[in-house]
Design an enzyme around this catalytic site. Structure first.
Site, PDB file in Angstrom:
ATOM      1  N   LYS A  79      -7.581   8.470  -5.098  1.00 43.72           N
ATOM      2  CA  LYS A  79      -9.036   8.405  -4.951  1.00 43.72           C
ATOM      3  C   LYS A  79      -9.696   9.760  -4.652  1.00 43.72           C
ATOM      4  O   LYS A  79     -10.061  10.468  -5.572  1.00 43.72           O
ATOM      5  CB  LYS A  79      -9.402   7.343  -3.909  1.00 43.72           C
ATOM      6  CG  LYS A  79      -9.103   5.932  -4.436  1.00 43.72           C
ATOM      7  CD  LYS A  79      -9.795   4.837  -3.667  1.00 43.72           C
ATOM      8  CE  LYS A  79      -9.793   3.540  -4.435  1.00 43.72           C
ATOM      9  NZ  LYS A  79      -8.687   2.628  -4.121  1.00 43.72           N
ATOM     10  N   TYR A 110      -3.790  -4.478  -0.235  1.00 42.08           N
ATOM     11  CA  TYR A 110      -4.117  -4.129  -1.629  1.00 42.08           C
ATOM     12  C   TYR A 110      -3.462  -2.784  -1.937  1.00 42.08           C
ATOM     13  O   TYR A 110      -3.675  -1.803  -1.221  1.00 42.08           O
ATOM     14  CB  TYR A 110      -5.634  -4.019  -1.851  1.00 42.08           C
ATOM     15  CG  TYR A 110      -5.953  -3.585  -3.259  1.00 42.08           C
ATOM     16  CD1 TYR A 110      -6.049  -4.514  -4.292  1.00 42.08           C
ATOM     17  CD2 TYR A 110      -6.089  -2.236  -3.578  1.00 42.08           C
ATOM     18  CE1 TYR A 110      -6.294  -4.118  -5.597  1.00 42.08           C
ATOM     19  CE2 TYR A 110      -6.330  -1.827  -4.876  1.00 42.08           C
ATOM     20  CZ  TYR A 110      -6.438  -2.765  -5.879  1.00 42.08           C
ATOM     21  OH  TYR A 110      -6.661  -2.364  -7.166  1.00 42.08           O
ATOM     22  N   ASP A 161       0.364   3.973   2.180  1.00 38.27           N
ATOM     23  CA  ASP A 161      -0.547   4.050   1.032  1.00 38.27           C
ATOM     24  C   ASP A 161      -1.885   4.538   1.575  1.00 38.27           C
ATOM     25  O   ASP A 161      -2.694   3.746   2.064  1.00 38.27           O
ATOM     26  CB  ASP A 161      -0.666   2.662   0.387  1.00 38.27           C
ATOM     27  CG  ASP A 161      -1.701   2.639  -0.738  1.00 38.27           C
ATOM     28  OD1 ASP A 161      -2.393   3.650  -0.929  1.00 38.27           O
ATOM     29  OD2 ASP A 161      -1.805   1.591  -1.407  1.00 38.27           O
ATOM     30  N   TYR A 194     -12.945  -6.528 -12.904  1.00 39.94           N
ATOM     31  CA  TYR A 194     -13.131  -7.543 -11.857  1.00 39.94           C
ATOM     32  C   TYR A 194     -14.346  -8.436 -12.097  1.00 39.94           C
ATOM     33  O   TYR A 194     -15.014  -8.828 -11.144  1.00 39.94           O
ATOM     34  CB  TYR A 194     -13.312  -6.872 -10.482  1.00 39.94           C
ATOM     35  CG  TYR A 194     -12.179  -5.990 -10.032  1.00 39.94           C
ATOM     36  CD1 TYR A 194     -10.863  -6.467  -9.972  1.00 39.94           C
ATOM     37  CD2 TYR A 194     -12.417  -4.680  -9.648  1.00 39.94           C
ATOM     38  CE1 TYR A 194      -9.833  -5.655  -9.533  1.00 39.94           C
ATOM     39  CE2 TYR A 194     -11.384  -3.859  -9.213  1.00 39.94           C
ATOM     40  CZ  TYR A 194     -10.102  -4.354  -9.158  1.00 39.94           C
ATOM     41  OH  TYR A 194      -9.091  -3.545  -8.712  1.00 39.94           O
TER      42      TYR A 194
HETATM   43  C1  PLP Z   1      -7.670   1.948  -4.966  1.00 38.86           C
HETATM   44  C2  PLP Z   1      -6.376   1.775  -4.295  1.00 38.86           C
HETATM   45  C3  PLP Z   1      -5.166   1.807  -5.026  1.00 38.86           C
HETATM   46  C4  PLP Z   1      -5.124   1.909  -6.529  1.00 38.86           C
HETATM   47  O1  PLP Z   1      -5.613   3.114  -7.007  1.00 38.86           O
HETATM   48  P1  PLP Z   1      -6.044   3.231  -8.550  1.00 38.86           P
HETATM   49  O2  PLP Z   1      -6.340   4.673  -8.726  1.00 38.86           O
HETATM   50  O3  PLP Z   1      -7.268   2.348  -8.702  1.00 38.86           O
HETATM   51  O4  PLP Z   1      -4.922   2.736  -9.360  1.00 38.86           O
HETATM   52  C5  PLP Z   1      -3.977   1.712  -4.322  1.00 38.86           C
HETATM   53  N1  PLP Z   1      -3.965   1.582  -2.987  1.00 38.86           N
HETATM   54  C6  PLP Z   1      -5.096   1.537  -2.247  1.00 38.86           C
HETATM   55  C7  PLP Z   1      -5.007   1.424  -0.762  1.00 38.86           C
HETATM   56  C8  PLP Z   1      -6.347   1.614  -2.879  1.00 38.86           C
HETATM   57  O5  PLP Z   1      -7.467   1.547  -2.156  1.00 38.86           O
END
Ligand code: PLP
Length: 401
Positions: A250, A133, A223, A6
């Site tokens: 995460k 996102y 998500d 980024y």
């Molecule tokens: C960080 C994130 C992702 C992507 O995860 P990566 O491990 O970086 O590929 C997907 N969805 C949300 C809501 C995120 O915060």
């Protein structure tokens, strides 16, 4: 040469070099700073946690990795069993992968094929949120909605397959009335939209979303890569409204090793479970179910439960509300707090220029983005350290016009 994320490589400042880390602290050669970002919101137990370290060391001494194609092992079996009981409802079918983006891709593939396997071939569309996102791979970029991250997609023009709506019930109802029979899923970051600007919205939107998804035969995907494991002040938002597919990443491994999981409910799994090999889910990341990641995730969840992390998160929220009470400034549009997340949204991104260095000089690592100054601290943070993070945020504005 390392190509950093980024960033315009030509103009970016030198990153801080970390030589050690322990608890909430990152150490450079010069000194230490509190990681107010938890290494992209993942390091919930802090660094160099003795029990997490030991869990990984024990597993290394057996084996670090074997593939899941044709093989299986105890750590992955125990983790999927643990998730089955730890997660709400009938979210019981765990598909592992190596990152959040891939896990969202898997969820989207599941939703599309769920419809195809049932003979509903017209359901090719995704309903998603403005400012969403969901990752940096191509389909997750398409489902996301942020020019600042994904302007490369402009090359393709507007997507025929994704509709974005604001987090308003009326917009939701209109989208279902219009596209309900073409949708395979509604994909959301529940309650807290992270990378799109730390935007928070009300649970009533998700309750209505659940009803409409049921009415129109559309899968609801949460998500929870960022929100899962306590960040919003709920263990999972899925504890409040039950989705059909849940994605975790995460913090899943306590931020030790990249790993993620896409968890489907019974109804989704059954649409694939068949004598027809064509109805199988054709996906298989090389490192899915990595034994070290599973060992870390198991220990992470054990700590989360045994040490009552939800009360730690409630304390973080209470201290944050107390310390931020009454704070305002002409450059600040809004202060938002939810669970273990606080965001100070400024009027213009320029108002945050220089903040990272300012925080560094006060012993805090911070990484503002867009017009957000925020903190998502490790849950183990001592109160004085949390106050130091919040004081640093407020101090930036003192004396500024
Ligand atoms: C960080 C994130 C992702 C992507 O995860 P990566 O491990 O970086 O590929 C997907 N969805 C949300 C809501 C995120 O915060």
């Amino acid at each position: 040469m390392i190509w950093y994320p980024y960033q315009q490589m030509k103009t970016m400042g030198a990153p801080y070099e970390i030589v050690d880390a322990e608890g909430v602290y990152l150490y450079t050669k010069e000194g230490k700073m509190i990681d107010s970002v938890s290494s992209w919101w993942s390091v919930i137990h802090g660094y160099k946690h003795p029990e997490l370290n030991q869990a990984i060391i024990d597993q290394v001494n057996r084996f670090s990795h074997v593939m899941l194609g044709g093989l299986t092992h105890q750590p992955v079996q125990r983790l999927s069993q643990k998730l089955e009981e730890f997660l709400p409802g009938d979210l019981n079918y765990c598909f592992f992968s190596d990152s959040g983006s891939v896990a969202v891709e898997v969820a989207l593939k599941m939703a599309l094929q769920y419809c195809m396997n049932r003979g509903e071939h017209g359901r090719t569309m995704i309903l998603a949120l403005e400012h969403a996102y969901h990752g940096d791979t191509f389909k997750t970029m398409e489902a996301g909605d942020d020019e600042d991250y994904h302007f490369v997609l402009n090359a393709y023009g507007p997507s025929q397959y994704v509709v974005h709506i604001p987090t308003e019930v009326q917009a939701l109802e209109q989208a279902f009335a219009r596209h309900g029979h073409q949708l395979n899923c509604l994909l959301v970051e529940p309650l807290l939209q992270g990378a799109g600007g730390m935007r928070m919205y009300d649970i009533s939107f998700l309750k209505r979303a659940r009803e409409l998804c049921d009415q129109y035969g559309v899968l609801l995907i949460f998500d929870e890569v960022a929100t899962g494991l306590g960040r919003t002040g709920n263990r999972f938002v899925a504890d409040l409204v039950l989705p059909d597919i849940l994605v975790l990443g995460k913090a899943l491994t306590g931020g030790y090793i990249g790993h993620a999981v896409t968890v489907a409910n019974q109804r989704v799994f059954e649409a694939f479970y068949d004598d027809d090999p064509g109805h199988a889910l054709m996906h298989g990341p090389t490192f899915m179910g990595n034994a070290l990641a599973c060992a870390a995730a198991l220990k992470s969840i054990e700590l989360f439960e045994r040490q009552d992390y939800m009360s730690k998160i409630r304390r973080i929220e209470a201290v944050t509300r107390r310390e931020m009470a009454g704070f305002s400034h002409p450059r600040v549009r809004e202060v938002r707090i939810m669970g273990g997340c606080v965001c100070v949204e400024v009027l213009h991104p320029d108002d945050l220029r220089g903040y990272q260095q300012f925080a560094y000089q006060r012993g805090v690592f911070s990484r503002p983005f867009l017009n957000c100054m925020y903190a998502m601290v490790p849950y183990v943070i001592p109160e004085e350290a949390l106050i130091q993070v919040l004081d640093t945020m407020k101090a930036w504005f003192a004396g500024r016009g």
